[in-house]
Design a protein around this motif. Structure first.
Motif, short mmCIF file in Angstrom:
data_model
loop_
_atom_site.label_atom_id
_atom_site.label_comp_id
_atom_site.label_asym_id
_atom_site.label_seq_id
_atom_site.Cartn_x
_atom_site.Cartn_y
_atom_site.Cartn_z
N PRO A 82 40.40 52.96 51.64
CA PRO A 82 41.10 52.06 51.62
C PRO A 82 40.15 50.48 51.47
O PRO A 82 40.69 49.56 50.87
CB PRO A 82 41.99 52.00 52.90
N TRP A 83 38.96 50.54 52.50
CA TRP A 83 38.23 49.30 52.57
C TRP A 83 37.76 49.15 51.31
O TRP A 83 37.32 48.13 50.69
CB TRP A 83 37.31 49.36 53.64
N LEU A 84 37.05 50.21 50.68
CA LEU A 84 36.45 50.19 49.20
C LEU A 84 37.49 49.52 48.27
O LEU A 84 37.03 48.80 47.38
CB LEU A 84 35.78 51.39 49.09
N ALA A 85 38.80 50.08 48.34
CA ALA A 85 39.57 49.70 47.18
C ALA A 85 40.00 48.22 47.50
O ALA A 85 39.94 47.38 46.35
CB ALA A 85 40.96 50.42 47.41
N LEU A 86 40.15 47.58 48.79
CA LEU A 86 40.41 46.27 49.07
C LEU A 86 39.36 45.29 48.28
O LEU A 86 39.43 44.14 48.02
CB LEU A 86 40.43 45.95 50.48
N ALA A 87 37.95 45.83 48.82
CA ALA A 87 36.91 45.01 48.30
C ALA A 87 36.86 45.08 46.81
O ALA A 87 36.42 43.93 46.19
CB ALA A 87 35.64 45.66 48.98
N THR A 88 37.24 46.25 46.21
CA THR A 88 37.04 46.19 44.74
C THR A 88 38.15 45.13 44.25
O THR A 88 37.74 44.47 43.20
CB THR A 88 37.34 47.35 44.37
N LEU A 89 39.37 45.20 44.82
CA LEU A 89 40.49 44.31 44.35
C LEU A 89 40.12 42.79 44.61
O LEU A 89 40.37 42.10 43.69
CB LEU A 89 41.79 44.45 45.01
N LEU A 90 39.41 42.50 45.69
CA LEU A 90 38.89 41.25 45.83
C LEU A 90 37.91 40.84 44.84
O LEU A 90 37.75 39.55 44.42
CB LEU A 90 38.40 41.06 47.39
N LEU A 91 37.26 41.61 44.18
CA LEU A 91 36.06 41.18 43.34
C LEU A 91 36.70 41.32 41.96
O LEU A 91 36.41 40.37 41.12
CB LEU A 91 34.92 42.34 43.51
N ALA A 144 36.13 36.27 44.86
CA ALA A 144 35.17 37.26 44.14
C ALA A 144 33.93 37.35 44.87
O ALA A 144 33.38 38.50 45.04
CB ALA A 144 34.78 36.66 42.51
N VAL A 145 33.06 36.32 45.42
CA VAL A 145 32.03 36.50 46.12
C VAL A 145 32.41 37.21 47.41
O VAL A 145 31.51 38.10 47.74
CB VAL A 145 31.38 35.02 46.47
N ALA A 146 33.55 36.84 48.02
CA ALA A 146 33.66 37.48 49.18
C ALA A 146 33.94 39.16 48.83
O ALA A 146 33.40 40.04 49.88
CB ALA A 146 35.06 37.22 49.78
N GLY A 147 34.64 39.49 48.15
CA GLY A 147 34.87 40.89 47.76
C GLY A 147 33.37 41.46 47.46
O GLY A 147 33.29 42.78 47.37
N ALA A 148 32.64 40.88 46.59
CA ALA A 148 31.30 41.43 46.20
C ALA A 148 30.30 41.73 47.66
O ALA A 148 29.88 42.73 47.52
CB ALA A 148 30.38 40.35 45.19
N VAL A 149 30.33 40.86 48.54
CA VAL A 149 29.89 41.05 49.91
C VAL A 149 30.27 42.07 50.51
O VAL A 149 29.45 42.97 51.12
CB VAL A 149 29.63 39.59 50.65
N LEU A 150 31.60 42.21 50.70
CA LEU A 150 32.07 43.25 51.45
C LEU A 150 31.89 44.59 50.58
O LEU A 150 31.54 45.58 51.66
CB LEU A 150 33.54 43.05 51.41
N LEU A 151 31.87 44.68 49.24
CA LEU A 151 31.72 46.03 48.72
C LEU A 151 30.17 46.43 49.00
O LEU A 151 30.12 47.54 48.97
CB LEU A 151 32.02 45.67 47.27
N ALA A 152 29.43 45.47 48.89
CA ALA A 152 28.17 45.61 49.07
C ALA A 152 27.58 46.17 50.50
O ALA A 152 26.88 47.36 50.74
CB ALA A 152 27.15 44.49 49.03
N VAL A 153 28.39 45.71 51.62
CA VAL A 153 28.19 45.86 52.82
C VAL A 153 28.78 47.44 53.18
O VAL A 153 28.32 48.45 53.48
CB VAL A 153 28.99 45.13 53.84
N LEU A 154 29.89 47.72 52.40
CA LEU A 154 30.46 49.17 52.74
C LEU A 154 29.55 50.10 51.93
O LEU A 154 29.70 51.31 52.44
CB LEU A 154 31.96 49.09 52.00
#
Length: 224
Positions: A55-64, A210-220
Motif C-alpha cells: 500500500p505504501w509503495l502504491a501511494l508513493a507511486t500515485l504521488l509521483l 511529485a518530489v514527495a512521491g519520488a522521495v517516499l518511493l526511493a526510501v521505501l
C-alpha cells in the motif's frame, strides 16, 4: 443637477472585447484521462488490497505519477488574448505581452521567442510531421489544379459544380495556429496595452507532490 450628497457611480474598468483563444491538444487530454483512470484503478486497488509495504509503495507511486501525467497531458494550454500570450507548459506558466514577443517559430516544435532572446516551447500545440506532409500534398494538388485552369471541377449531388479555391495555402492544423498567432502579433505588438514584462511562474502545486512521491518511493525501495 447632482447635490453633494449624491455621488456619481465609479467608472468601471473596460472589459476585453474578445475572449482569449485557447489551444490545447485533444489527444493529450484523452490520453491523460485514460492514464489517470488506469493509474487510479490500479493504485487504489493496491492500497486497499495490498499487504506489507505494497500500500505504501502504491501511494508513493500515485504521488509521483499523477502530477506528472497531469503536467504533460491535461495542463498544457496556450491562451492568446488581445494584450498577451499565455503559455502554460508542464511545469511553468509564461506570460508574454505581445510587445515583448519577437517571433513565433514552427519547426519540429512550436516555439515563442521573446525580445530578450528567451525561447519557450508551446507544449499545447504539438507538431505532426504527418499532418504537415498531408497538407503539403493537398497544397501541391491545389496549385496544379489552379495552374491548369484556375478552378477545378467536382461532381456533387446535382452534377458538376465548381470547386472554390480557398484563400491562402493549405496548412497543417498546428501551422495554421502559428499563422493565426503571428497575425495577432502583427496587429497587437504596438498597442499600449500590450506592453510589459515577461513573467514566468513555476507550477509548485505539481512539483511538490511529485518530489514527495519520488522521495517516499526511493526510501521505501531502499529499506525493502
Amino acid at each position: 443637477m447632482t447635490t453633494p450628497d449624491q455621488q456619481s457611480p465609479a467608472p468601471q474598468p473596460p472589459r476585453p472585447t474578445t475572449r482569449d483563444r485557447i489551444y490545447r491538444s485533444p489527444m493529450g487530454l484523452v490520453g491523460g484521462v485514460l492514464v489517470l483512470g488506469l493509474a487510479g484503478w490500479l493504485g487504489v486497488d493496491a492500497i486497499i488490497s495490498g499487504e506489507g509495504s505494497t500500500p505504501w509503495l502504491a501511494l508513493a507511486t500515485l504521488l509521483l505519477v499523477v502530477p506528472l501525467v497531469v503536467a504533460f497531458t491535461l495542463r498544457p494550454a496556450v491562451y492568446a488574448g488581445e494584450d498577451r500570450l499565455r503559455v502554460r507548459n508542464p511545469f511553468r506558466l509564461i506570460v508574454l505581452p505581445w510587445g515583448e514577443v519577437a517571433s513565433l517559430r514552427a519547426g519540429y516544435t512550436n516555439e515563442v521567442v521573446s525580445k530578450a532572446g528567451d525561447t519557450y516551447q508551446m507544449w499545447a500545440i504539438p507538431v505532426s510531421l504527418r499532418a504537415r506532409s498531408r497538407a503539403a500534398r493537398k497544397e501541391a494538388r491545389r496549385t496544379a489544379q489552379a495552374s491548369g485552369g484556375g478552378r477545378g471541377r467536382s461532381r456533387g449531388l446535382g452534377g458538376l459544380s465548381d470547386v472554390d479555391v480557398h484563400d491562402g495555402p493549405v496548412r497543417a492544423e498546428s501551422d495554421q495556429i502559428i499563422h493565426n498567432l503571428r497575425q495577432t502579433l502583427e496587429a497587437r505588438e504596438q498597442a499600449s496595452t500590450a506592453q510589459g514584462e515577461v513573467t514566468v511562474r513555476w507550477a509548485y502545486e505539481l512539483l511538490a507532490p511529485a518530489v514527495a512521491g519520488a522521495v517516499l518511493l526511493a526510501v521505501l525501495l531502499a529499506i525493502g
